[in-house]
Design a protein around this motif. Structure first.
Motif, short mmCIF file in Angstrom:
data_model
loop_
_atom_site.label_atom_id
_atom_site.label_comp_id
_atom_site.label_asym_id
_atom_site.label_seq_id
_atom_site.Cartn_x
_atom_site.Cartn_y
_atom_site.Cartn_z
N LEU A 605 27.71 39.65 42.09
CA LEU A 605 28.11 40.81 42.92
C LEU A 605 29.65 40.31 43.79
O LEU A 605 29.47 39.18 44.24
N LEU A 606 30.48 41.04 43.77
CA LEU A 606 31.74 40.72 43.99
C LEU A 606 32.43 41.63 44.87
O LEU A 606 32.55 42.65 44.71
N ASP A 607 33.01 40.72 46.17
CA ASP A 607 33.95 41.72 47.05
C ASP A 607 35.21 41.86 46.33
O ASP A 607 35.89 41.22 45.74
N LEU A 608 35.97 42.98 46.63
CA LEU A 608 37.12 43.52 46.04
C LEU A 608 38.17 42.89 46.45
O LEU A 608 39.20 42.36 45.99
N VAL A 609 38.21 42.30 47.81
CA VAL A 609 39.35 41.81 48.57
C VAL A 609 38.84 40.53 48.94
O VAL A 609 37.81 40.36 49.80
N LEU A 610 39.38 39.47 48.54
CA LEU A 610 38.85 38.01 48.87
C LEU A 610 40.14 37.30 49.14
O LEU A 610 41.46 37.71 48.55
N PRO A 611 39.88 36.13 50.19
CA PRO A 611 41.13 35.35 50.67
C PRO A 611 41.67 34.74 49.27
O PRO A 611 41.09 33.98 48.51
N GLY A 612 43.24 34.70 49.06
CA GLY A 612 43.82 34.04 48.08
C GLY A 612 43.75 34.60 46.46
O GLY A 612 44.21 33.94 45.61
N THR A 613 43.08 35.56 46.41
CA THR A 613 42.80 36.17 44.93
C THR A 613 42.60 37.70 44.95
O THR A 613 42.08 38.37 46.12
N ASP A 614 42.61 38.21 44.00
CA ASP A 614 42.22 39.97 43.86
C ASP A 614 40.92 39.50 43.11
O ASP A 614 40.60 39.09 42.24
N GLY A 615 39.78 40.60 43.66
CA GLY A 615 38.76 40.66 43.01
C GLY A 615 38.64 41.21 41.50
O GLY A 615 37.92 40.48 40.73
N ILE A 616 39.74 41.93 41.19
CA ILE A 616 40.04 42.14 39.53
C ILE A 616 40.13 40.93 38.72
O ILE A 616 39.49 40.85 37.64
N GLU A 617 41.17 40.46 39.37
CA GLU A 617 41.63 39.12 38.51
C GLU A 617 40.33 38.44 38.41
O GLU A 617 40.25 37.54 37.35
N LEU A 618 39.38 37.98 39.60
CA LEU A 618 38.43 37.06 39.53
C LEU A 618 37.45 37.69 38.50
O LEU A 618 36.73 36.67 37.66
N MET A 619 37.36 38.67 38.58
CA MET A 619 36.25 39.51 37.33
C MET A 619 36.67 39.12 36.25
O MET A 619 35.91 38.81 35.28
N HIS A 620 37.98 39.13 35.61
CA HIS A 620 38.52 39.03 34.35
C HIS A 620 38.06 37.44 34.11
O HIS A 620 37.81 37.00 33.09
N ASP A 621 38.25 36.48 35.12
CA ASP A 621 38.04 35.15 34.98
C ASP A 621 36.75 34.92 34.67
O ASP A 621 36.33 34.10 33.70
N ILE A 622 35.82 35.52 35.36
CA ILE A 622 34.33 35.33 35.09
C ILE A 622 34.03 35.84 33.97
O ILE A 622 33.36 35.13 32.93
N ARG A 623 34.49 37.00 33.46
CA ARG A 623 34.08 37.58 31.92
C ARG A 623 34.71 36.70 30.98
O ARG A 623 33.98 36.72 29.82
N ARG A 624 35.64 36.24 31.14
CA ARG A 624 36.52 35.10 30.09
C ARG A 624 35.23 33.84 29.81
O ARG A 624 35.27 33.28 28.76
#
Length: 796
Positions: A605-624
């Protein structure tokens, strides 16, 4: 006495031939009708050459015979000639050269070309024959054939020359007639297009202002202004045009040029056409003057778009907004009044009265929440973004849940349920279908007398199940039935704002069903019926995953929640604990990669707006790093934000604030979509043909020797091995290894497979490990688990 000069007779004969050619040319030029021209050409060719029979063929753009005409023979004779065996080859032999042809005996000539069985299907002996090509602008358009000269004599050279000269003139006439026919067809098509256009089109004479033509839509628009069956032209004498700037212009006595400021072009101007008795019609006007060669305005093309439906829609929208505003103000007034009383008179109230005021606040808040929910659902329906997760479901629990909710709300109407015993499962999103049933039951109870029963029934209807809610209330007029499911209903036969039925329609249609309303009239009750797809067999649709309520199985499902808002994180953690999941929470996006690797969550479960990063980019990192579904929790509910997240591979998107029930349902839906089970331990090691893979240690060996692989190479090998011997498509492999944003970049996968084969010593033409399925994907042979340790170096 001087002897006659032979040249005089030749000159006379030539003059006669030219005279006959001139007469024939004049004859075929008298008409532009295509069929008449063709028949005239053929008859003239026979007359000029004194031939008994004539045939003409016309070719299409590809050189194939398009038209075949005969003259001088019966219909049966012409058909027999057309059906002659080998006619196409014979035709090519007779017309294959550009020169004219003249033979004394057609049958003998054709036989000499190799068609030994050829006979002429006409009552003639020796068939004299001539042929001449029809050419226009360097291209062949057809051929003229004549035969059986009168008197049985052969055709002369002069006849051949006459036929060739006539064919040259006839080609031009035929080309002109064909062009005329095509122009007429194009004009007819254009007139049909204009006449059936949904926009009114009027062509006006600039000088007199009289309409030269009106299409059907233009007549329909002004029909309400006419008196009786009088012609539309009569409106010019009485109607007034009110332009956008307020100028009122009587149509009588003004030319189009004067009305449109001497030939101005008008674009999208709202006008009103009005007659003296007050009747009027609003239209969107476009007007373009057509200029003559001398520059004056010759005519004017006017298009009219009827604005009446838009005006009515705007009126309904205003009424709807007024209704919604009232529906919002009513509970707000009750809430404000209760709060004011509690604040100002709390010391004077006994506990029972205080509890009553709190109950009012709760009930009115729920009413507002339901109304806002309907508004949001309707917006999602209009944009096609309404989330629906159909799964096989038993209809009885859904009906029972909706019935229980209505009865617990204090309904004074008994609710009876009659469901057929042999009902199959239906494909339904449980929460949404309960919402539909609740709305229909609430409407039925609201418009029925107290104590009047409401019946819920269901039965098979083809490949679907039809669910009906029937009441014995005040009924609905027939003309209002089509309006019930509109976004802005024109009837008060619905509860509150009237949004409920529009939302019901969107939910049912999102399931692939239909909804309808029936009533025999006022005072005779109403029946609302909707359909849901039936599940024909257990094999047709995967069985639904069992609901996990606080069981040991549910506690094994780990959920990682990432949010920089501590209060939001505590709320989500409480929901996870209540639902029996194992929560992993963090407010630091930098800690996510470590937590994914160590805790191996089944859902994020991921917030879209996070400090220092974009939620979409973080999702891609998780999926990799792991094949795990990601649900975004965000206060941003704009369509663009939701679409962007879903397009990049998010499993779902939940807008804050949300209820615990909604979040739990969305998590269950996302977890059901996972293809893989939730292993708490890595898969058993893989072994096949000397290749060994220890997933826990991320080590690969060939015949016991360690194999150095990059992280990407290991990821591809891992996916192929754990799914062996199944084929994984190119798209599936790319999405699993590189992420959904790289789907379509199959070259990435091909390069890695080449490197893997090189390191494995695998031959692509005779593979032992990685097998190619052309145009589909790759697979590996099924491996065997082995207990022996696999030593060596892992993926780098």
């Amino acid at each position: 006495m001087a002897l006659p000069d032979p040249r005089d007779s030749e000159i006379a004969a030539l003059r006669e031939r030219l005279s006959r050619l001139s007469e024939a040319s004049l004859c075929i030029n008298e008409s532009l009708d295509f069929d008449a021209v063709l028949q005239g050409v053929l008859d003239a060719a026979r007359s000029l050459t004194a031939a008994r029979y004539g045939i003409m063929t016309l070719l299409d753009d590809d050189g194939a015979v398009q038209d075949f005409l005969a003259s001088g023979m019966t219909a049966d004779e012409a058909e027999q000639l057309w059906l002659t065996p080998d006619r196409w080859r014979i035709f090519e032999s007779l017309t294959g050269v550009s020169e004219p042809l003249r033979v004394p005996d057609l049958a003998e000539h054709v036989r000499s070309l190799g068609f030994s069985e050829f006979t002429i299907p006409l009552p003639v002996g020796v068939f004299r024959f001539m042929a001449a090509p029809l050419s226009h602008r360097g291209g062949r358009v057809g051929h003229l054939f004549v035969g059986d000269r009168e008197g049985g004599v052969e055709f002369r050279r002069a006849d051949e020359e006459t036929l060739v000269m006539f064919a040259s003139q006839a080609s031009l006439v035929i080309a002109n007639a064909r062009t005329h026919r095509e122009e007429r067809r194009a004009r007819a098509d254009l007139e049909t297009l204009v006449d059936t256009s949904p926009v009114g089109v009027v062509v006006l004479d600039a000088r007199g202002g009289a309409p030269l033509s009106l299409n059907r839509e233009a007549l329909r628009i002004v029909d309400g202004l006419r008196d009786g069956d009088g012609p539309a032209e009569d409106l010019l004498e009485v109607a007034t045009c009110v332009r956008a700037d307020g100028t009122e212009v009587p149509l009588a006595g003004f030319t189009v040029a004067e009305l449109l400021s001497a030939g101005e072009t008008v674009r999208a101007e709202e006008i009103v056409l009005r007659v003296p008795d007050g009747r009027s019609v609003s239209a969107l006007l476009n007007a373009t003057p057509i200029h003559a060669e001398d520059g004056r305005v010759a005519s004017c093309v006017v298009t009219l778009q009827d604005l009446t439906p838009l005006v009515e829609q705007e009126r309904l929208r205003a009424e709807f907004l007024a209704t919604v505003s009232h529906e919002l103000r009513t509970p707000l007034a009750a809430i404000k009044g209760s709060i004011t009383t509690l604040l100002e008179s709390a010391a004077e109230l006994d506990p029972a009265e205080t509890s009553q005021f709190f109950g009012i606040i709760r009930d009115q808040s729920d009413q507002m929440r339901h109304l806002i929910g309907d508004l949001l659902d309707l917006a999602r329906i209009q944009t096609g973004a309404l989330p629906v997760e159909p799964e096989p479901a038993d209809l009885w629990p859904l009906v029972d849940e909706a019935r229980t909710r209505i009865l617990s709300g204090g309904s004074a109407n008994p609710l009876d349920v009659e469901l057929a015993e042999d009902l199959p499962l239906v494909l339904a999103d449980r929460r949404r279908i309960v919402q539909v049933l609740g709305t229909l039951l609430a409407n039925a109870a609201a418009y029925s007398p107290d104590g009047s029963p409401v019946l819920v029934s269901a039965a098979r209807e083809g490949s679907a199940v039809a669910v009906s809610v029937a009441d014995q209330g005040r009924g609905i007029e027939a003309e209002l039935l089509p309006e019930l499911f509109r976004r802005f209903p024109r009837t008060s036969a619905t509860v509150g704002s009237g949004l409920g039925l529009a939302v019901c329609r969107g939910i049912v249609e999102a399931h692939g069903g239909r909804i309808r309303a029936e009533s025999d009239g006022p005072g005779l009750g109403a029946r609302f019926t909707f359909t849901l797809p039936a599940v024909e067999s257990a094999a047709a649709v995967p069985a639904p995953a069992p609901r996990r309520a606080r069981s040991a199985t549910a506690k094994q499902v780990r959920v990682l929640a990432v949010d920089d808002d501590p209060q939001a994180l505590r709320y989500v953690r409480a929901v996870l604990v209540r639902e029996g999941y194992a929560p992993i929470v963090t407010g630091d996006p930098a800690a996510v990669p470590r937590l994914v690797a160590e805790e191996r969550p089944h859902l994020v479960l991921l917030d879209l707006v996070l400090p220092g990063t974009d939620g979409i980019e973080l999702m891609h990192d998780i999926r990799r790093r792991a094949n795990v579904p990601v649900i975004f929790l965000s206060a941003y509910g704009q369509d663009g934000a939701v679409a962007r997240a879903l397009d990049h591979g998010a499993a779902d998107y939940v807008v804050k604030p949300f209820s615990p029930t909604e979040l739990a349902a969305r998590m269950r839906a996302a977890l059901r979509k996972r293809v893989e089970p939730f292993p708490d331990e890595p898969p058993a090691p893989y072994a096949a043909a000397g290749l060994g893979i220890d997933y826990a240690e991320r080590r690969v060996t060939i015949d016991g020797e360690p194999l150095e692989l990059t992280a990407t190479e290991y990821a591809v090998l891992y996916e192929l091995a754990v799914h062996a011997p199944r084929v994984l498509t190119h798209g599936a492999l790319v999405q699993r290894v590189w992420g959904p944003e790289r789907v379509g970049d199959s070259w990435l996968l091909r390069n890695v497979v080449k490197r893997l084969r090189r390191k494995l010593g695998d031959d692509a033409d005779d593979p032992g490990y990685i097998f190619t399925e052309p145009r589909i994907g790759y697979r590996m042979a099924g491996g065997m688990a082995h207990a022996a340790g696999i030593s060596g170096t892992g993926a780098q």
